[in-house]
Design a protein around this motif. Structure first.
Motif, mmCIF file in Angstrom:
data_model
loop_
_atom_site.group_PDB
_atom_site.id
_atom_site.type_symbol
_atom_site.label_atom_id
_atom_site.label_comp_id
_atom_site.label_asym_id
_atom_site.label_seq_id
_atom_site.Cartn_x
_atom_site.Cartn_y
_atom_site.Cartn_z
ATOM 1 N N MET A 120 0.908 -1.240 0.039
ATOM 2 C CA MET A 120 -0.104 0.013 -0.075
ATOM 3 C C MET A 120 0.800 1.457 0.190
ATOM 4 N N ILE A 121 0.592 2.189 -1.019
ATOM 5 C CA ILE A 121 1.358 3.302 -1.001
ATOM 6 C C ILE A 121 0.846 4.398 -0.056
ATOM 7 N N LYS A 122 1.797 4.763 0.650
ATOM 8 C CA LYS A 122 1.210 5.761 1.776
ATOM 9 C C LYS A 122 1.464 7.126 1.370
ATOM 10 N N THR A 123 0.672 8.229 1.606
ATOM 11 C CA THR A 123 1.016 9.537 1.309
ATOM 12 C C THR A 123 1.876 10.125 2.100
ATOM 13 N N TYR A 124 1.881 9.896 3.653
ATOM 14 C CA TYR A 124 2.640 10.647 4.490
ATOM 15 C C TYR A 124 3.700 9.388 5.114
ATOM 16 N N LEU A 125 4.926 9.698 5.190
ATOM 17 C CA LEU A 125 5.965 8.745 5.364
ATOM 18 C C LEU A 125 6.631 8.947 6.677
ATOM 19 N N GLU A 126 6.647 8.308 7.542
ATOM 20 C CA GLU A 126 7.543 8.416 8.764
ATOM 21 C C GLU A 126 9.186 8.902 8.623
ATOM 22 N N ALA A 127 9.362 9.900 8.909
ATOM 23 C CA ALA A 127 10.759 10.585 8.654
ATOM 24 C C ALA A 127 11.657 10.557 9.955
ATOM 25 N N GLY A 128 11.118 10.297 11.219
ATOM 26 C CA GLY A 128 11.934 10.595 12.510
ATOM 27 C C GLY A 128 10.935 10.340 13.684
ATOM 28 N N LYS A 129 11.505 10.558 14.674
ATOM 29 C CA LYS A 129 11.023 10.345 15.992
ATOM 30 C C LYS A 129 11.419 11.595 17.054
ATOM 31 N N ILE A 130 10.558 12.188 17.514
ATOM 32 C CA ILE A 130 10.783 13.437 18.325
ATOM 33 C C ILE A 130 11.592 12.636 19.637
ATOM 34 N N ILE A 131 12.703 12.726 20.032
ATOM 35 C CA ILE A 131 13.383 12.158 21.273
ATOM 36 C C ILE A 131 13.472 13.073 22.521
ATOM 37 N N ASN A 132 13.550 14.341 22.144
ATOM 38 C CA ASN A 132 13.781 15.301 23.426
ATOM 39 C C ASN A 132 13.348 16.588 23.001
ATOM 40 N N LYS A 133 13.339 17.528 24.022
ATOM 41 C CA LYS A 133 13.471 18.922 23.726
ATOM 42 C C LYS A 133 14.710 19.574 23.936
ATOM 43 N N ARG A 134 14.892 20.729 23.513
ATOM 44 C CA ARG A 134 16.078 21.659 23.646
ATOM 45 C C ARG A 134 15.862 23.131 23.844
ATOM 46 N N GLY A 135 16.767 23.315 25.209
ATOM 47 C CA GLY A 135 16.200 24.703 25.611
ATOM 48 C C GLY A 135 14.870 24.960 25.963
ATOM 49 N N LEU A 136 14.457 26.507 26.150
ATOM 50 C CA LEU A 136 13.306 26.849 26.632
ATOM 51 C C LEU A 136 12.211 27.159 25.519
ATOM 52 N N ALA A 137 12.837 27.305 24.260
ATOM 53 C CA ALA A 137 11.971 28.067 23.386
ATOM 54 C C ALA A 137 11.172 26.760 22.376
ATOM 55 N N GLY A 138 11.014 25.535 22.890
ATOM 56 C CA GLY A 138 10.443 24.620 22.071
ATOM 57 C C GLY A 138 11.070 23.977 21.083
ATOM 58 N N GLU A 139 12.326 23.800 20.941
ATOM 59 C CA GLU A 139 13.279 23.410 19.912
ATOM 60 C C GLU A 139 13.178 21.682 20.204
ATOM 61 N N LEU A 140 13.098 20.939 19.198
ATOM 62 C CA LEU A 140 12.905 19.560 19.092
ATOM 63 C C LEU A 140 14.112 18.746 18.702
ATOM 64 N N LYS A 141 14.532 17.889 19.486
ATOM 65 C CA LYS A 141 15.720 17.106 18.828
ATOM 66 C C LYS A 141 14.947 15.643 18.367
ATOM 67 N N ILE A 142 15.235 15.466 17.030
ATOM 68 C CA ILE A 142 14.629 14.374 16.329
ATOM 69 C C ILE A 142 15.722 13.665 15.679
ATOM 70 N N GLU A 143 15.421 12.257 16.058
ATOM 71 C CA GLU A 143 16.209 11.247 15.174
ATOM 72 C C GLU A 143 15.655 10.957 13.835
ATOM 73 N N SER A 144 16.454 11.135 12.854
ATOM 74 C CA SER A 144 16.022 10.985 11.569
ATOM 75 C C SER A 144 15.914 9.498 10.854
ATOM 76 N N TYR A 145 14.772 9.195 10.065
ATOM 77 C CA TYR A 145 14.929 8.078 9.767
ATOM 78 C C TYR A 145 15.225 8.091 8.001
ATOM 79 N N CYS A 146 15.472 9.372 7.721
ATOM 80 C CA CYS A 146 15.939 9.656 6.233
ATOM 81 C C CYS A 146 17.220 8.879 6.059
ATOM 82 N N ASP A 147 17.440 9.136 4.775
ATOM 83 C CA ASP A 147 18.847 8.617 4.205
ATOM 84 C C ASP A 147 19.784 9.026 5.091
ATOM 85 N N THR A 148 19.669 10.537 5.251
ATOM 86 C CA THR A 148 20.822 11.382 5.875
ATOM 87 C C THR A 148 19.824 12.223 6.975
ATOM 88 N N PRO A 149 20.523 12.620 8.088
ATOM 89 C CA PRO A 149 19.742 13.540 8.815
ATOM 90 C C PRO A 149 19.517 14.828 8.278
#
Length: 174
Positions: free
Chosen positions: A1-30
């Protein structure tokens, strides 16, 4: 089944106080994950977020998203998957999305014998490895190299030409 939306990563943590997200990339390269203008926080694309900034550090993507402006908001997203729209990424002619080939049958290109179903794709260095669930609980690890993979058709299956010992003498993985 061809999906329209592809899983590209996972949010693993936050960084700082302004809402920045640390994301583990599932793409070929981060770096690829840092190139998108929009990401989706739901697999059906209902929660679209504009990417305000993105940078790479130590192999992780650090991304600020529209609507996430505090550490508390970022913390609530920890563990969520990040998706991309398939049309936002251009593939090379001979490339496929992993999501499009999972659960496809893996078949001998010459004899037509089906060895099993592709369950996982992972990489340990030189090439991707296909984990194939076979008959009677057997599993096979097949290197995704041009000498073995003859053709990949997201509509019908993965066709291989196994080298001696890859399938016929393979032992069950425990």
């Amino acid at each position: 089944m061809i999906k329209t939306y592809l899983e590209a990563g996972k949010i693993i943590n936050k960084r700082g106080l302004a809402g920045e997200l640390k994301i583990e990339s599932y793409c070929d390269t981060p770096e690829a994950l840092c190139s998108f203008k929009y990401v989706y926080l739901a697999p059906d694309g209902t929660d679209v977020r504009k990417v305000l900034s993105a940078k790479l550090y130590n192999g992780y993507a650090y991304i600020r998203l529209e609507g996430v402006t505090t550490a508390e908001q970022a913390d609530k997203l920890r563990g969520k998957s990040v998706y991309i729209h398939r049309n936002d990424l251009e593939l090379d002619k001979d490339s496929v999305f992993i999501d499009d080939i999972l659960e496809l049958p893996v078949t001998d290109a010459d004899s037509g014998v089906t060895y099993g179903v592709l369950k996982e794709v992972f990489n340990r260095g030189a090439s991707d490895i296909y984990r194939v669930a076979g008959q009677n609980g057997k599993e096979y690890l097949i290197p995704a190299v041009k000498e073995i993979i003859v053709r990949i058709d997201p509509q019908s299956g993965i066709y291989i030409r196994p080298i001696p010992g890859l399938i016929d003498d393979a032992e069950e993985i425990r």
